[in-house]
Design a protein around this motif. Sequence first.
Motif, PDB file in Angstrom:
ATOM      1  N   ALA A 143       0.829  -1.213   0.000  1.00  0.00           N
ATOM      2  CA  ALA A 143       0.000   0.000   0.000  1.00  0.00           C
ATOM      3  C   ALA A 143       0.864   1.264   0.000  1.00  0.00           C
ATOM      4  O   ALA A 143       0.470   2.287  -0.570  1.00  0.00           O
ATOM      5  CB  ALA A 143      -0.942   0.002   1.203  1.00  0.00           C
ATOM      6  N   MET A 144       2.043   1.198   0.609  1.00  0.00           N
ATOM      7  CA  MET A 144       2.938   2.357   0.639  1.00  0.00           C
ATOM      8  C   MET A 144       3.526   2.667  -0.736  1.00  0.00           C
ATOM      9  O   MET A 144       4.125   3.719  -0.929  1.00  0.00           O
ATOM     10  CB  MET A 144       4.092   2.127   1.628  1.00  0.00           C
ATOM     11  N   TYR A 145       3.370   1.746  -1.680  1.00  0.00           N
ATOM     12  CA  TYR A 145       3.956   1.920  -3.005  1.00  0.00           C
ATOM     13  C   TYR A 145       2.919   2.034  -4.112  1.00  0.00           C
ATOM     14  O   TYR A 145       3.264   1.976  -5.292  1.00  0.00           O
ATOM     15  CB  TYR A 145       4.948   0.775  -3.288  1.00  0.00           C
ATOM     16  N   ARG A 146       1.660   2.197  -3.757  1.00  0.00           N
ATOM     17  CA  ARG A 146       0.630   2.432  -4.755  1.00  0.00           C
ATOM     18  C   ARG A 146       0.946   3.757  -5.458  1.00  0.00           C
ATOM     19  O   ARG A 146       1.629   4.614  -4.890  1.00  0.00           O
ATOM     20  CB  ARG A 146      -0.752   2.499  -4.090  1.00  0.00           C
ATOM     21  N   PRO A 147       0.463   3.947  -6.678  1.00  0.00           N
ATOM     22  CA  PRO A 147       0.774   5.191  -7.396  1.00  0.00           C
ATOM     23  C   PRO A 147       0.422   6.462  -6.611  1.00  0.00           C
ATOM     24  O   PRO A 147       1.193   7.418  -6.606  1.00  0.00           O
ATOM     25  CB  PRO A 147      -0.062   5.079  -8.680  1.00  0.00           C
ATOM     26  N   THR A 148      -0.733   6.471  -5.951  1.00  0.00           N
ATOM     27  CA  THR A 148      -1.107   7.668  -5.189  1.00  0.00           C
ATOM     28  C   THR A 148      -0.147   7.893  -4.018  1.00  0.00           C
ATOM     29  O   THR A 148       0.159   9.033  -3.671  1.00  0.00           O
ATOM     30  CB  THR A 148      -2.549   7.567  -4.658  1.00  0.00           C
ATOM     31  N   ALA A 149       0.326   6.815  -3.418  1.00  0.00           N
ATOM     32  CA  ALA A 149       1.276   6.944  -2.309  1.00  0.00           C
ATOM     33  C   ALA A 149       2.615   7.468  -2.822  1.00  0.00           C
ATOM     34  O   ALA A 149       3.226   8.335  -2.188  1.00  0.00           O
ATOM     35  CB  ALA A 149       1.465   5.599  -1.614  1.00  0.00           C
ATOM     36  N   ARG A 150       3.065   6.959  -3.958  1.00  0.00           N
ATOM     37  CA  ARG A 150       4.342   7.438  -4.523  1.00  0.00           C
ATOM     38  C   ARG A 150       4.276   8.938  -4.804  1.00  0.00           C
ATOM     39  O   ARG A 150       5.212   9.674  -4.495  1.00  0.00           O
ATOM     40  CB  ARG A 150       4.689   6.658  -5.787  1.00  0.00           C
ATOM     41  N   ARG A 151       3.170   9.396  -5.368  1.00  0.00           N
ATOM     42  CA  ARG A 151       3.008  10.838  -5.629  1.00  0.00           C
ATOM     43  C   ARG A 151       3.029  11.622  -4.317  1.00  0.00           C
ATOM     44  O   ARG A 151       3.638  12.687  -4.236  1.00  0.00           O
ATOM     45  CB  ARG A 151       1.703  11.101  -6.386  1.00  0.00           C
ATOM     46  N   TYR A 152       2.360  11.093  -3.300  1.00  0.00           N
ATOM     47  CA  TYR A 152       2.305  11.757  -1.990  1.00  0.00           C
ATOM     48  C   TYR A 152       3.705  11.910  -1.402  1.00  0.00           C
ATOM     49  O   TYR A 152       4.077  12.977  -0.923  1.00  0.00           O
ATOM     50  CB  TYR A 152       1.402  10.948  -1.061  1.00  0.00           C
ATOM     51  N   PHE A 153       4.495  10.847  -1.446  1.00  0.00           N
ATOM     52  CA  PHE A 153       5.842  10.917  -0.873  1.00  0.00           C
ATOM     53  C   PHE A 153       6.727  11.847  -1.688  1.00  0.00           C
ATOM     54  O   PHE A 153       7.541  12.581  -1.127  1.00  0.00           O
ATOM     55  CB  PHE A 153       6.462   9.516  -0.753  1.00  0.00           C
ATOM     56  N   ARG A 154       6.581  11.855  -3.008  1.00  0.00           N
ATOM     57  CA  ARG A 154       7.354  12.784  -3.839  1.00  0.00           C
ATOM     58  C   ARG A 154       6.963  14.226  -3.531  1.00  0.00           C
ATOM     59  O   ARG A 154       7.809  15.093  -3.397  1.00  0.00           O
ATOM     60  CB  ARG A 154       7.101  12.495  -5.322  1.00  0.00           C
TER      61      ARG A 154
END
Length: 161
Positions: A143-154
């Motif tokens: 879940a930490m690597y879903r596309p929405t999560a990746r955008r959030y961390f970036r």
Amino acid sequence: MTGTAFSLRPRTDPPPSVSVAFTGLVIALLCGVGEAITYTAVQLDRPNADIGSLATGLIVRGGIYLVVLGVAVRMARGARWARMVLTFGIGVIGLASLIIEPLAATLSAKQISDLFDNLTASAVITAAFRTTHILAVLLAIPAMYRPTARRYFRQEAVSQR
């Protein structure tokens, strides 16, 4: 300290995938606490229980769980480093530590029925905690690597520069 690198507050609300990851990590931690309490209760019921060793074990586990919870909070607030620490620490090392013992028992059994000989209530409770713990980690890490999560961390990394 709002708006600094030391701010604990994210600039945006986390996406659902990050919330799912955080919830999964909290569930995993609670299962770890439950398993530790179950183990301690079983050991205390024995006549030769080493209370000092049990207390030390609980203190060490409690400290580890608090650190993991702190890192999970930072992850939920957008810290990329926290996501990486959780991936390696919980997703690799922690998961391996949860799987090794049951896997060794399964591989050493001559028959599957041997695994259920002398089954106790505490063993069933421990198995339930451990199974839920493993499933929670297997839910949280991806879940930490879903596309929405990746955008959030970036986004959070860029906004902290």
